[in-house]
Design a protein around this motif. Sequence first.
Motif, PDB file in Angstrom:
ATOM      1  N   UNK A   1       0.841  -1.196   0.000  1.00  0.00           N
ATOM      2  CA  UNK A   1       0.000   0.000   0.000  1.00  0.00           C
ATOM      3  C   UNK A   1       0.874   1.242   0.000  1.00  0.00           C
ATOM      4  N   UNK A   2       0.484   2.183  -0.807  1.00  0.00           N
ATOM      5  CA  UNK A   2       1.185   3.460  -0.878  1.00  0.00           C
ATOM      6  C   UNK A   2       0.142   4.565  -0.770  1.00  0.00           C
ATOM      7  N   UNK A   3       0.424   5.535   0.084  1.00  0.00           N
ATOM      8  CA  UNK A   3      -0.449   6.697   0.211  1.00  0.00           C
ATOM      9  C   UNK A   3       0.268   7.911  -0.376  1.00  0.00           C
ATOM     10  N   UNK A   4      -0.481   8.705  -1.122  1.00  0.00           N
ATOM     11  CA  UNK A   4       0.086   9.856  -1.816  1.00  0.00           C
ATOM     12  C   UNK A   4      -0.723  11.107  -1.487  1.00  0.00           C
ATOM     13  N   UNK A   5      -0.013  12.183  -1.152  1.00  0.00           N
ATOM     14  CA  UNK A   5      -0.684  13.443  -0.843  1.00  0.00           C
ATOM     15  C   UNK A   5      -0.011  14.559  -1.629  1.00  0.00           C
ATOM     16  N   UNK A   6      -0.763  15.185  -2.506  1.00  0.00           N
ATOM     17  CA  UNK A   6      -0.236  16.277  -3.322  1.00  0.00           C
ATOM     18  C   UNK A   6      -0.454  17.618  -2.632  1.00  0.00           C
ATOM     19  N   UNK A   7       0.423  18.563  -2.965  1.00  0.00           N
ATOM     20  CA  UNK A   7       0.284  19.933  -2.469  1.00  0.00           C
ATOM     21  C   UNK A   7       0.997  20.864  -3.432  1.00  0.00           C
ATOM     22  N   UNK A   8       0.810  22.162  -3.220  1.00  0.00           N
ATOM     23  CA  UNK A   8       1.522  23.148  -4.022  1.00  0.00           C
ATOM     24  C   UNK A   8       0.708  23.803  -5.116  1.00  0.00           C
ATOM     25  N   UNK A   9      -0.513  23.337  -5.312  1.00  0.00           N
ATOM     26  CA  UNK A   9      -1.346  23.953  -6.334  1.00  0.00           C
ATOM     27  C   UNK A   9      -1.751  25.365  -5.925  1.00  0.00           C
ATOM     28  N   UNK A  10      -2.298  26.076  -6.879  1.00  0.00           N
ATOM     29  CA  UNK A  10      -2.737  27.438  -6.595  1.00  0.00           C
ATOM     30  C   UNK A  10      -3.102  28.151  -7.867  1.00  0.00           C
ATOM     31  N   UNK A  11      -3.260  29.456  -7.751  1.00  0.00           N
ATOM     32  CA  UNK A  11      -3.632  30.281  -8.888  1.00  0.00           C
ATOM     33  C   UNK A  11      -2.504  31.256  -9.190  1.00  0.00           C
ATOM     34  N   UNK A  12      -2.002  31.232 -10.421  1.00  0.00           N
ATOM     35  CA  UNK A  12      -0.942  32.149 -10.839  1.00  0.00           C
ATOM     36  C   UNK A  12      -1.283  32.706 -12.221  1.00  0.00           C
ATOM     37  N   UNK A  13      -0.607  33.780 -12.561  1.00  0.00           N
ATOM     38  CA  UNK A  13      -0.818  34.372 -13.872  1.00  0.00           C
ATOM     39  C   UNK A  13      -0.008  33.655 -14.936  1.00  0.00           C
ATOM     40  N   UNK A  14      -0.465  33.786 -16.144  1.00  0.00           N
ATOM     41  CA  UNK A  14       0.224  33.188 -17.273  1.00  0.00           C
ATOM     42  C   UNK A  14       1.687  33.649 -17.295  1.00  0.00           C
ATOM     43  N   UNK A  15       2.578  32.698 -17.554  1.00  0.00           N
ATOM     44  CA  UNK A  15       4.005  32.980 -17.539  1.00  0.00           C
ATOM     45  C   UNK A  15       4.666  32.693 -16.213  1.00  0.00           C
ATOM     46  N   UNK A  16       3.870  32.432 -15.201  1.00  0.00           N
ATOM     47  CA  UNK A  16       4.409  32.184 -13.870  1.00  0.00           C
ATOM     48  C   UNK A  16       4.853  30.749 -13.673  1.00  0.00           C
ATOM     49  N   UNK A  17       5.239  30.447 -12.443  1.00  0.00           N
ATOM     50  CA  UNK A  17       5.755  29.125 -12.095  1.00  0.00           C
ATOM     51  C   UNK A  17       5.078  28.609 -10.830  1.00  0.00           C
ATOM     52  N   UNK A  18       5.058  27.299 -10.717  1.00  0.00           N
ATOM     53  CA  UNK A  18       4.597  26.620  -9.513  1.00  0.00           C
ATOM     54  C   UNK A  18       5.428  25.364  -9.337  1.00  0.00           C
ATOM     55  N   UNK A  19       5.569  24.937  -8.082  1.00  0.00           N
ATOM     56  CA  UNK A  19       6.187  23.649  -7.817  1.00  0.00           C
ATOM     57  C   UNK A  19       5.213  22.799  -7.015  1.00  0.00           C
ATOM     58  N   UNK A  20       4.828  21.692  -7.600  1.00  0.00           N
ATOM     59  CA  UNK A  20       3.947  20.751  -6.932  1.00  0.00           C
ATOM     60  C   UNK A  20       4.766  19.713  -6.178  1.00  0.00           C
ATOM     61  N   UNK A  21       4.210  19.248  -5.057  1.00  0.00           N
ATOM     62  CA  UNK A  21       4.856  18.203  -4.262  1.00  0.00           C
ATOM     63  C   UNK A  21       3.896  17.046  -4.084  1.00  0.00           C
TER      64      UNK A  21
END
Length: 128
Positions: free
Chosen positions: A1-21
């Motif tokens: 069994x493996x449990x996965x939890x994502x984070x790091x999403x959000x709202x940014x303007x075009x051309x921007x950056x995000x890092x998801x975990x």
Amino acid sequence: QVQLVESGGGSVQSGGSLRLSCRASGDTNSYYTIAWFRQAPGQEREGVAALDRDGRTSYADSVKGRFTISQDNAENTLYLQMNSLGPEDTAMYYCAVQTEPGLRGAYYLKNPDRMNYWGKGTLVIISS
């Protein structure tokens, strides 16, 4: 069994950056491929980037040169660095693992139903 939890999403303007975990727990030594997928409203889930146990990476053509998948083994965390974001990248992003050997990330990106375990996702919204 493996449990996965994502984070790091959000709202940014075009051309921007995000890092998801994606934090993994449980039997984290059991998977052979770990990957990011996304699903936009009204569209099918699509593969974004994959990382095989031997370090090989695979990317969807739409994100090559903009997104980078990486992993911190000590923290059992998968990352997706996303640069030069555009409205077409708006979607729910999911982390998933495959615990059976034999096939590569490039295959799983095109066949998301073959992944064994999924997180619940993190939402990314890109405004123009």
